[in-house]
Structures are given as C-alpha cells and as structure tokens.
Design an enzyme around this catalytic site. Structure first.
Site, short mmCIF file in Angstrom:
data_model
loop_
_atom_site.label_atom_id
_atom_site.label_comp_id
_atom_site.label_asym_id
_atom_site.label_seq_id
_atom_site.Cartn_x
_atom_site.Cartn_y
_atom_site.Cartn_z
N TRP A 120 0.82 -1.21 0.00
CA TRP A 120 0.00 0.00 0.00
C TRP A 120 0.86 1.27 0.00
O TRP A 120 0.55 2.23 -0.70
CB TRP A 120 -0.99 0.00 1.16
N ASP A 187 -1.87 6.52 6.62
CA ASP A 187 -2.87 5.62 6.07
C ASP A 187 -3.16 4.61 7.17
O ASP A 187 -2.35 3.74 7.47
CB ASP A 187 -2.32 4.93 4.80
N LYS A 211 -12.16 -2.04 6.39
CA LYS A 211 -11.31 -2.93 7.20
C LYS A 211 -11.82 -2.94 8.65
O LYS A 211 -12.31 -3.94 9.11
CB LYS A 211 -9.85 -2.47 7.15
C1 LIG Z 1 -7.09 -1.89 1.79
C2 LIG Z 1 -6.07 -0.85 1.95
C3 LIG Z 1 -5.94 0.21 1.03
C4 LIG Z 1 -6.79 0.30 -0.23
O1 LIG Z 1 -8.08 0.60 0.12
P1 LIG Z 1 -9.21 0.83 -0.99
O2 LIG Z 1 -10.31 1.39 -0.17
O3 LIG Z 1 -9.51 -0.51 -1.58
O4 LIG Z 1 -8.69 1.77 -1.99
C5 LIG Z 1 -4.98 1.16 1.26
N1 LIG Z 1 -4.20 1.12 2.36
C6 LIG Z 1 -4.28 0.12 3.26
C7 LIG Z 1 -3.39 0.13 4.45
C8 LIG Z 1 -5.22 -0.88 3.08
O5 LIG Z 1 -5.32 -1.88 3.98
#
Ligand SMILES: *Cc1c(COP(=O)(O)O)cnc(C)c1O
Length: 375
Positions: A120, A187, A211
């Site tokens: 990511w 993030d 998540k």
């Molecule tokens: C799942 C995830 C993403 C991507 O998320 P989307 O909503 O599918 O764009 C980005 N960063 C992390 C840490 C993730 O777990």
C-alpha cells in the site's frame, strides 16, 4: 422419554451450531458486529419509524444530516481530536487518497517523504511521483516487507511525511508512531480505532472504511485545514479537499449506506468502552494467535516479532506443500478467509475489532487439530 430426548436434542443443536458456526477472517471487506448487521438491515427496510428506507432518503434530509453529524462526532471522540480537524467522508477508497494527497499538497519540484513498508505504501509512492519528488526515507522492500525500518531521517524541507501505520498484506505494524519535523499523514485503513495513539502527531489520517470501520464505499479523511492552499496547480473540483470541507462531505451524493453502517459500528465501539477497551481485547487476541504460531511445529511467523501486527496476523507453513491442505482444513472447520494475499502467500487472519475472542480460540483449535493429524 420426553425430557431426556429434549435435552439430547438441545445438546445436539448446540453442538451442531458450534460446529457450523463460521468465523470471518477476511482482510476487507471484513467482519462487522452482529448488532450492526441487525440494525442496518432493519434500517434498509425502514429507518427509525420514518416510513422510508435508509437507502431511499435524500442525503440532504434532516434524517441523513443527523446520521452524518453523529458519524463525524464519533470519529472525533474515538480519535480524541477536536475542531482543529475536519472530518470528511469521501469515495474512491484509500487508493484515491494516494493521488489526492500529492495533488493537493505536493507542488511541482517539491519533495514529500514516504516510509515504504508494504504494497500500500508502494502504491501511494507511485502516485506521489506523478506530482513531485518522493524521498523514500527507508524501505523494507529488500526483505520482502518483513519488518518496519526504524533508522531514518525525515528531511525538514519535505512538504509532508507519509506512513502506513498497519501493513494489511504483510502483517506488520508501527508500534510507535514516528516523530516528524513536517506534517505527518497516516494511512490507517486497517488499524484505525483498534488502539490508542496520539492523533495530534498527525496533520492527516485516512482510512478506507471496509477494514475496521464499516462496509466498503466510504473513506474517512481527517485533516487540518492548515495543510491546504499551498500548491499552485489547479485541482479538479472533486479532488480538492476544500470542496468537501466547504460542503460538509455533501458536495455530491455521498455513500449514505456506508456512512450509516460506519456510524453504527462506531456507536457499537463506543458502547464497548471505546478504543482503550477494544485495544486490550485486540492485544489479547493477537498474543494468543502468535503464541500458537510460535508453538505449532507446522507453522512459523514471517514478520519480525517486534513489528507484528495486532490486526492482520500472517504466517506460513514450514512445509509449503501442506499450505493448500491447511487452507482447506480451516475452511471446512468454519475459519473463513485465512488465505494470505496473493502477493504475500501463506496465511493471514484478520482480527479486527468485531472478531470475538471465541473466533481466535476456534482458529487455534483448528491449527492444533491439523498438527495432530499431520505433525
Ligand atoms: C485496503 C487498503 C488500502 C486500499 O483501500 P481501498 O479502499 O480498496 O482503496 C490502502 N491502504 C491500506 C493500508 C489498506 O489496507
């Protein structure tokens, strides 16, 4: 007969239920509390006795505005932040933030600092490079992202410093948030609301909801307005944070359903004692599962012990040929979604807030049974 027959029937039913009960270890979209499923399915039929479904009311109706306000205030409460931050609910996933961040914050010829700790952050770096210079202050790519680099310097000339606080795919996590001389952006898609941390160290936090916060379709963005207005380029309206701040996340139609379900999930968390209470349970769940991974003769962990994630627990089979067999065995025994991400392999069990301790106990039982049969 009567009573006895009755009892054995009940025992049978209970055992059958326990046998068939499924635990969801998917990494995202992922497990949510049962209470939230019940309340949200009711609201799809009719929201709070208003005679209309949640998913048919205007996003500008009083009913939805109340939901949005409650969601915002729960975010602030759970993160322990005040009015110095704006709370936005956007679309496009965390992936859209990978591009919106540099679009809004990184001018041409300027530099942003990134810590590269997994797939990511790599993707975030790729987007940033389209707008300015990227200084990757440290990376664990050469070690297949099996640890979190700790020795690095963040240049004080960088416009911002970006980190991924939990690496969903590799199963590593920053145990301590770094100190940054420049605005720090996190993030937190896969560990938001899972543990206490000092949010005031960050100028911006973002998370795809699917998540640990709600269903897919909405992305939480928390940011300080002082970050904005510094780049000279033109920014398309929908990609400009100012648009969404000015319009209170209602510039265009937001994902009303996902915001509602996220709000219910935050309400649920608050009722359980908030982040401090869930952190203790998350800690207990993760320690238990890691202890089994370390004990079991068939498996081993892949991440440096001090960097192990409490949300996404990863491990591999010592004999690669038994990988398929265990994946099937776990699935047949009610542990769903433990196959590792395609870029990491092995196994991954996501232990988000809504996963009860019983789910972890079940997975451990299944690992032990597999060892008895195959050890
Ligand atoms: C799942 C995830 C993403 C991507 O998320 P989307 O909503 O599918 O764009 C980005 N960063 C992390 C840490 C993730 O777990």
């Amino acid at each position: 007969m009567g009573r006895q027959f009755h009892f054995s029937l009940i025992t049978f039913a209970v055992n059958f239920y326990l046998l068939m009960k499924k635990y969801n270890f998917y990494s995202g979209p992922s497990i949510l509390p049962k209470e939230v499923f019940e309340q949200s399915s009711k609201a799809v039929l009719e929201l709070d006795n208003i005679g209309l479904s949640l998913i048919e009311i205007s996003h500008r109706s009083k009913e939805f505005m109340d939901i949005l306000e409650e969601a915002k205030s729960l975010v602030k409460e759970l993160l322990g932040i005040g009015d110095e931050y704006q709370v936005l609910f956007l679309q496009g996933g965390a992936s859209m933030q990978f591009c919106m961040i540099p679009f809004n914050l990184l001018g041409e010829g300027e530099t942003a600092a990134y810590l590269e700790t997994g797939v990511w952050s790599k993707k975030a770096i790729k987007e940033a490079k389209m707008f300015g210079n990227v200084d990757i202050v440290a990376s664990s790519a050469d070690k297949n992202f099996s640890h979190i680099p700790k020795q690095y310097t963040i240049p004080s000339t960088a416009k911002y410093f970006h980190i991924t606080t939990n690496n969903t795919i590799y199963g590593s996590q920053l145990q301590k948030m770094p100190e940054s001389p420049v605005p720090m952006i996190g993030d937190m898609s896969s560990d938001i609301f899972s543990r206490r941390f000092d949010a005031s160290k960050f100028d911006m936090i973002y998370a795809g909801a699917q998540k640990n916060m709600g269903p897919s379709g909405v992305t939480l963005v928390v940011l300080k307005e002082s970050l904005l207005g510094k780049v000279k380029r033109q920014i398309p309206t929908m990609l400009d944070y100012n648009t969404h701040i000015k319009n209170g996340s209602l510039f265009n139609t937001p994902c009303t359903f996902a915001i509602y379900v996220s709000m219910l999930t935050m309400r649920w968390l608050k009722s359980k004692g908030g982040v401090a209470a869930i952190e203790k349970i998350n800690e207990e769940k993760a320690q238990k599962l890691y202890a089994e991974i370390d004990r079991n003769s068939l498996f081993e962990g892949v991440v440096a012990k001090e960097d192990r994630s409490r949300m996404n627990i990863t491990w591999v089979a010592k004999k690669p040929e038994s990988e398929e067999a265990f994946a099937k065995f776990a699935k047949d025994n009610g542990c769903i979604g433990i196959k590792g991400h395609r870029s990491a392999g092995g196994f991954r069990a996501s232990l988000y807030n809504a996963m009860p301790v019983e789910g972890v106990n079940k997975l451990i039982e299944v690992m032990q049974e597999f060892e008895k049969k195959n050890g």
